[in-house]
Each structure stands twice: as structure tokens, then as C-alpha cells.
Design an enzyme around this catalytic site. Structure first.
Site, PDB file in Angstrom:
ATOM      1  CE  LYS A 220      21.174  15.178 -46.162  1.00 47.56           C
ATOM      2  NZ  LYS A 220      20.931  16.633 -46.024  1.00 47.56           N
TER       3      LYS A 220
ATOM      4  CE  LYS B 217      13.443  18.629 -48.603  1.00 49.40           C
ATOM      5  NZ  LYS B 217      14.731  19.051 -49.026  1.00 49.40           N
TER       6      LYS B 217
ATOM      7  CE  LYS C 290      15.102  22.974 -43.442  1.00 47.80           C
ATOM      8  NZ  LYS C 290      16.480  22.561 -43.550  1.00 47.80           N
TER       9      LYS C 290
END
Ligand code: AQP
Length: 346
Positions: free
Chosen positions: A212, A209, A126
Site C-alpha cells: 500500500k 512485494k 521496517k
């Protein structure tokens, strides 16, 4: 020795069998969140005392617009209920409404070791190259997750592939806490590996993946998408010009085709191999046509229920309020035990 073992075992067995899981209100939920997590929570509430949490404190580890965060929190709670989590069987609540999560988190910050956190691959993914400039919260996120689990003495945690390492860290913290303070306060949380949980990939890129926060809306099907939007997104989903292959081996080299078949198999609860057999050698348009119908049939009722629930603010607020009261009842007792064990009690 036998007496000692029996004493430890009986203590271990005395923990309530309890499940905890959470979903971040970081944006509109998609079918990845549903098939990979929420759908698989439903049967757990029959077997365990279950707590399902809207983890807003985790969400703010990355900047969130305050007004959108409020709306997203409501949407996650509505999605839980619309998907089949029953508020009369499970505790549904907002993480920040139970301050004990953060209170325990500080104590656990002092138990966990920096080396343990440095090994967390999700942080590395991340933060990427921007490591010096992301929030400290993103780095210590796994400690808050440990606290979410431990503050309820949860014995079972449903985890997908991406959360396995964080649960391992929680287990290390439990062991060290119990050893450091010579107590048997926390049970060792066991993973519930959601074998049926599918990993759903982006409709635009089968190697990424479904997420959102992906910039492209066409990468994901949201639980609130209209029939028309579902149809458009599946029609536009990336595929090859050639028909579907004849062998699984060839299919393995086609991530987008694999993904559409995975979505089909997960919604229909039908074995992947059987679904593949039905479409091998056929055109993508045949698969997409059937998939559109399936997704609309499954998502339609959830969407309608979510709209109904989000329009009834009072109902949702009452459920979340009562959920956080029940959650806090458990959490405050555990925090008291922690303060007793660590000498923080006054
Ligand atoms: N694509 C996916 N396939 C299967 N499962 C998925 N989950 C998320 N994406 C997929 C699972 O959904 C649960 C809740 O996720 P979360 O919101 O807590 O965190 P996340 O994994 O970070 O979800 P997103 O959608 O990717 O959000 P952003 O973009 O904000 O990071 C988890 O159990 C997760 O495994």
C-alpha cells in the site's frame, strides 16, 4: 500422572475453536492484500468462530493522516464484506473500539522479554537504518499482535510468510504467561498456513512485494481501481522484451513474469504449472491481454460492492458497532481472568 494429563487435555479441548486475523488501514487495499489474505479468510468462517479486525492501532505505528485513517478504516471493513466475509457469521470490528486489546498488551509487555523482540526481522526491515528514530510502537507491535490473538483466546491464526515469526513470539508469550501464573488460561494458537495464499509482487519491481505504501501507484492494482486503470497498470507492468521462456528454470530468473503468472493462477485458482504451460514461449502481450480480462472480472464486482457499502455509512457503522460489542463481550471476560490470575484485580 495419567489423571493429570487427562485433566490438562480436557482443559485444552475446552477452548472454543476461534480464528482471529487483521488488516491495517494504512491505505487503499490492493490485490496482494486480497489474494494473500482476505480471500483466504472466507472459507474459515464456515469452520471456526471468526473475528476479523481492522487493526487501526497497528496502523499508527507509522504516521497516518487522521482524516485518511478514518476513510481507510471504512474501506477495509467494506473490503472484508465485499469480498465475502459475512457479518452474520463473523465478527467484523475496529481494534481501537475494544480497549481490552491495549489493556492486555501492557500485561504482555511485562511478560515478553526484550531479547525476544530484538529478534523480530520485520522491525529490522521496517526500521532499516533509521532505527533510533522510528516509533516505540513499531518496536512493540508484535506484543500488541499477541494481545489481539490472546484477548480472544484465539486457537487458530491465518498467517502469511511475513507474520510467522510474530506468531511464534505469541506462542512464547502464551507459554510464559501460563507458566508464570500457573494457569491454563490461554490456548497455544496454531498457525493456519495459507498454502493457497499467493505472495504478490510489485508490478514495477518483481523483487519487492506489492504494498500500500509504495510510492508508485503503478506498482499495485487496488480493489477500487476502475476497469480502465486495471488495464493500464497491467499493460505497463514491467516485463522482458523477449517472449515468455520455455522452461520453469528460465522463468525462475524472471521475477516479473513469475508475478504475472502467479496473479493469474491465484485469481483463476488454477495450478501455476498449468498456467505456465499455457503461456510458455508466447508473447507477454498475450498473457497480459488475458490477465486484464480475468482481473477485471474478479475485481469488478468487489469494487462495485465496496462503493455501495462505503456510500452507506450507517450500514457499515452498524456492522462495526455490533462487531465491537460482540468482540468486547469476549475480550472483557478474558481480561477479567487475566487480572484475576495476575493479582491486578481489586
Ligand atoms: N504483496 C502481498 N502479497 C500477499 N499478501 C500480502 N499482504 C500484504 N501485502 C501482500 C497480506 O495482507 C494482509 C494485510 O496486510 P496488512 O495491511 O496488515 O500489512 P502489510 O503486510 O504491511 O500490507 P501492505 O500492503 O504491505 O501495507 P503497508 O505498505 O502499509 O506495509 C497480511 O496478511 C499480509 O500478509
Amino acid at each position: 500422572l495419567l489423571k493429570k494429563c487427562l485433566k490438562i487435555m480436557s482443559k485444552k479441548d475446552s477452548f472454543v475453536q476461534r480464528v482471529l486475523s487483521g488488516v491495517q488501514p494504512t491505505g487503499g487495499l490492493h490485490i496482494g492484500n486480497y489474494l494473500g489474505a482476505i480471500k483466504n479468510f472466507i472459507p474459515l468462517q464456515e469452520k471456526y468462530e471468526s473475528l476479523f479486525c481492522v487493526v487501526d492501532l497497528h496502523a499508527i505505528t507509522v504516521w497516518q493522516d487522521p482524516n485518511e485513517l478514518l476513510l481507510n478504516k471504512r474501506e477495509v471493513a467494506a473490503a472484508f464484506i465485499a469480498s465475502g466475509i459475512d457479518p452474520s457469521k463473523s465478527i467484523i470490528f475496529n481494534q481501537s473500539n475494544v480497549p481490552e486489546h491495549t489493556q492486555l498488551s501492557w500485561v504482555l509487555n511485562c511478560v515478553a522479554r526484550i531479547g525476544w523482540l530484538n529478534r523480530m526481522t520485520q522491525f529490522k526491515d521496517k526500521a532499516g537504518k533509521n532505527r533510533e528514530n522510528v516509533s516505540v510502537g513499531l518496536y512493540t507491535y508484535p506484543i500488541l499482535m499477541a494481545s489481539d490473538i490472546m484477548i480472544y483466546k484465539a486457537t487458530h491464526v491465518p498467517v502469511g510468510e511475513d507474520q510467522k515469526q510474530h506468531l511464534e513470539l505469541t506462542r512464547d508469550i502464551v507459554l510464559k504467561f501460563n507458566n508464570d501464573f500457573k494457569v491454563n488460561l490461554f490456548p497455544m494458537p496454531e498457525p493456519i498456513i495459507m498454502e493457497k495464499a499467493a505472495r504478490i509482487m510489485s508490478l514495477r519491481d518483481g523483487a519487492k512485494k506489492m504494498s500500500k505504501s509504495d510510492a508508485s501507484e503503478y506498482s499495485r492494482i487496488m480493489l477500487t481501481d476502475s476497469d480502465d486503470e486495471i488495464s493500464k497498470k497491467i499493460k505497463k507492468a514491467k516485463t522482458d522484451a523477449k517472449p515468455l521462456p520455455d522452461t520453469i528454470k528460465e522463468l525462475e530468473r524472471m521475477p516479473e513474469a513469475n508475478n504475472l503468472l502467479t496473479i493469474f493462477s491465484a485469481f483463476e485458482e488454477e495450478k501455476f504449472d498449468l498456467v505456465f504451460k499455457r503461456y510458455q514461449g508466447k508473447n507477454f502481450s498475450d498473457l497480459k491481454k488475458d490477465l486484464i480480462e480475468i482481473v477485471i472480472n474478479k475485481i469488478g464486482p468487489i469494487r462495485q460492492e465496496m462503493i455501495k457499502l462505503t456510500n452507506d455509512e450507517k450500514y457499515l457503522e452498524d456492522i462495526l458497532k455490533s462487531g465491537s460489542e460482540k468482540a468486547e463481550h469476549i475480550a472483557s471476560g478474558v481480561l477479567k481472568e487475566v487480572y484475576d490470575a495476575t493479582g491486578l484485580k481489586f
